[in-house]
Scaffold this motif. Structure first.
Motif, PDB file in Angstrom:
ATOM      1  N   ASP A 199      -6.435   9.215   1.450  1.00  0.00           N
ATOM      2  CA  ASP A 199      -6.028   9.459   0.119  1.00  0.00           C
ATOM      3  C   ASP A 199      -5.476  10.990  -0.093  1.00  0.00           C
ATOM      4  N   GLY A 200      -5.642  11.803   1.014  1.00  0.00           N
ATOM      5  CA  GLY A 200      -5.373  13.398   0.723  1.00  0.00           C
ATOM      6  C   GLY A 200      -3.974  13.506   1.107  1.00  0.00           C
ATOM      7  N   MET A 201      -3.330  12.528   1.426  1.00  0.00           N
ATOM      8  CA  MET A 201      -1.711  12.516   1.873  1.00  0.00           C
ATOM      9  C   MET A 201      -0.872  12.237   0.613  1.00  0.00           C
ATOM     10  N   LYS A 202       0.445  12.756   0.643  1.00  0.00           N
ATOM     11  CA  LYS A 202       1.146  12.410  -0.473  1.00  0.00           C
ATOM     12  C   LYS A 202       1.710  11.180  -0.220  1.00  0.00           C
ATOM     13  N   SER A 239       4.720   5.804   5.243  1.00  0.00           N
ATOM     14  CA  SER A 239       4.968   5.623   6.723  1.00  0.00           C
ATOM     15  C   SER A 239       4.016   4.524   7.553  1.00  0.00           C
ATOM     16  N   TRP A 240       2.988   4.344   6.887  1.00  0.00           N
ATOM     17  CA  TRP A 240       2.016   3.521   7.360  1.00  0.00           C
ATOM     18  C   TRP A 240       2.183   1.994   6.693  1.00  0.00           C
ATOM     19  N   ALA A 241       3.214   2.008   5.753  1.00  0.00           N
ATOM     20  CA  ALA A 241       3.488   0.767   5.207  1.00  0.00           C
ATOM     21  C   ALA A 241       4.818  -0.053   5.914  1.00  0.00           C
ATOM     22  N   ILE A 242       5.174   0.568   6.741  1.00  0.00           N
ATOM     23  CA  ILE A 242       6.431   0.075   7.557  1.00  0.00           C
ATOM     24  C   ILE A 242       6.015  -1.249   8.127  1.00  0.00           C
ATOM     25  N   PRO A 243       6.736  -2.342   7.913  1.00  0.00           N
ATOM     26  CA  PRO A 243       6.358  -3.551   8.316  1.00  0.00           C
ATOM     27  C   PRO A 243       6.086  -3.632   9.858  1.00  0.00           C
ATOM     28  N   TYR A 244       6.870  -2.913  10.787  1.00  0.00           N
ATOM     29  CA  TYR A 244       7.029  -3.100  12.293  1.00  0.00           C
ATOM     30  C   TYR A 244       6.204  -1.903  12.804  1.00  0.00           C
ATOM     31  N   PRO A 245       5.733  -2.274  13.893  1.00  0.00           N
ATOM     32  CA  PRO A 245       5.244  -0.988  14.782  1.00  0.00           C
ATOM     33  C   PRO A 245       6.276   0.250  15.151  1.00  0.00           C
ATOM     34  N   PRO A 246       5.761   1.220  14.956  1.00  0.00           N
ATOM     35  CA  PRO A 246       6.627   2.314  15.381  1.00  0.00           C
ATOM     36  C   PRO A 246       7.037   2.191  16.881  1.00  0.00           C
ATOM     37  N   GLY A 247       8.290   2.479  17.117  1.00  0.00           N
ATOM     38  CA  GLY A 247       9.054   2.300  18.337  1.00  0.00           C
ATOM     39  C   GLY A 247       9.641   0.852  18.727  1.00  0.00           C
ATOM     40  N   THR A 248       9.354  -0.148  17.862  1.00  0.00           N
ATOM     41  CA  THR A 248       9.858  -1.159  18.179  1.00  0.00           C
ATOM     42  C   THR A 248      11.480  -1.327  17.587  1.00  0.00           C
ATOM     43  N   VAL A 282       3.646   5.030  -1.428  1.00  0.00           N
ATOM     44  CA  VAL A 282       2.552   4.312  -1.456  1.00  0.00           C
ATOM     45  C   VAL A 282       1.353   5.076  -2.343  1.00  0.00           C
ATOM     46  N   PRO A 283       1.358   4.606  -3.538  1.00  0.00           N
ATOM     47  CA  PRO A 283       0.126   5.353  -4.555  1.00  0.00           C
ATOM     48  C   PRO A 283      -1.371   5.517  -4.148  1.00  0.00           C
ATOM     49  N   LEU A 284      -1.876   6.128  -4.731  1.00  0.00           N
ATOM     50  CA  LEU A 284      -3.484   5.868  -4.546  1.00  0.00           C
ATOM     51  C   LEU A 284      -4.043   4.584  -5.148  1.00  0.00           C
ATOM     52  N   GLU A 285      -5.105   4.085  -4.709  1.00  0.00           N
ATOM     53  CA  GLU A 285      -5.376   2.784  -5.140  1.00  0.00           C
ATOM     54  C   GLU A 285      -5.567   2.811  -6.578  1.00  0.00           C
ATOM     55  N   GLN A 286      -6.247   3.813  -7.121  1.00  0.00           N
ATOM     56  CA  GLN A 286      -6.555   3.842  -8.733  1.00  0.00           C
ATOM     57  C   GLN A 286      -5.137   3.818  -9.599  1.00  0.00           C
ATOM     58  N   ASP A 287      -3.936   4.288  -8.668  1.00  0.00           N
ATOM     59  CA  ASP A 287      -2.654   4.489  -9.429  1.00  0.00           C
ATOM     60  C   ASP A 287      -1.756   3.409  -9.305  1.00  0.00           C
ATOM     61  N   ALA A 288      -2.312   2.179  -8.611  1.00  0.00           N
ATOM     62  CA  ALA A 288      -1.481   0.986  -8.238  1.00  0.00           C
ATOM     63  C   ALA A 288      -1.079   0.348  -9.665  1.00  0.00           C
ATOM     64  N   LYS A 289       0.086   0.186  -9.856  1.00  0.00           N
ATOM     65  CA  LYS A 289       0.592  -0.599 -11.112  1.00  0.00           C
ATOM     66  C   LYS A 289       0.878  -1.951 -10.916  1.00  0.00           C
TER      67      LYS A 289
END
Length: 236
Positions: A142-145, A151-160, A175-182
């Protein structure tokens, strides 16, 4: 009373130098299953320590649980990082033990947390005290921008294999914070990103600090003996 080791004070002082603003990236080397060294850059996300033990600092960073380094760390937990701070001309090379804490969710990527080595005194104290690793993972995520979380929501593993850069245009940009999801899409991306997000905790056992911003240059090696840090001046 115990206190933080002098090398932690040196890092914090260097980070406070005006010309080191934003120097939060270090390089961490691991060893793969063939014995080959592998190095990559990581973002420093702060220090933590067991309650009442400032002499046992742990560096906090993060990784995608789908990356090859997670498997490498399951086999070889000893790693080394190098942190160069141009503004103050300080270099820190830190050797230690790394622990991966991925998502505990059913079906999440990775092979679960790495074992905590016997020599990882700080990590064992945290574990034995009932430290809430999952709460720390959530706090760090949550502390990240929003752009970084994406970058963690990319559908494929890094390096593939990536057939076309056009494919990237479909990926979430934030990717917003959970409480900010619309939208439902926001919620889906948050869940997917957080499942891929893993804490990477680095417990130092030896630190080599070279100060090139002073004349004559200085170099000090710090070696941890149980919970005590022994300092030795060496040739720069």
């Amino acid at each position: 009373m115990s206190s933080a080791p002098r090398w932690v004070e040196a890092i914090n002082k260097a980070l406070g130098h005006p010309d080191n603003n934003g120097k939060m990236i270090y390089q961490i080397a691991t060893v793969d299953t063939n014995g080959q060294p592998r190095v990559r850059s990581q973002v420093h996300r702060g220090f933590m320590e067991p309650d009442g033990h400032p002499e046992l600092p742990v560096l906090v960073t993060s990784t995608d649980a789908r990356t090859p380094k997670v498997g490498q760390l399951h086999s070889h937990q000893r790693t080394e990082l190098a942190w160069w701070m141009e503004g103050s001309q300080d270099q820190f090379r830190i050797s230690g033990i790394t622990h991966i804490f991925p998502s505990p969710a059913q079906g999440a990527p990775g092979n679960g947390p790495t074992p905590i080595a016997d020599e990882a005194i700080a990590l064992k104290l945290l574990q034995n005290s009932g430290f809430d690793w999952e709460a720390k993972r959530k706090e760090t995520f949550d502390g990240m921008k929003p752009g970084m979380r994406a970058s963690w929501a990319i559908p494929y593993p890094p390096g593939t294999f990536l057939p076309s850069y056009d494919e990237q245009k479909k990926w979430p940009k934030e990717v917003p914070l959970e409480q900010d999801a619309k939208t439902d899409e926001d919620k889906k991306n948050i869940d997917f990103a957080f499942r891929n997000f893993a804490l990477m905790l680095f417990e130092p056992v030896q630190v080599d600090w070279v100060a090139l911003g002073v004349h004559p240059n200085q170099r000090i090696k710090f070696t941890r003996d149980e919970g005590v840090w022994i300092e030795q001046q060496v040739v720069p």
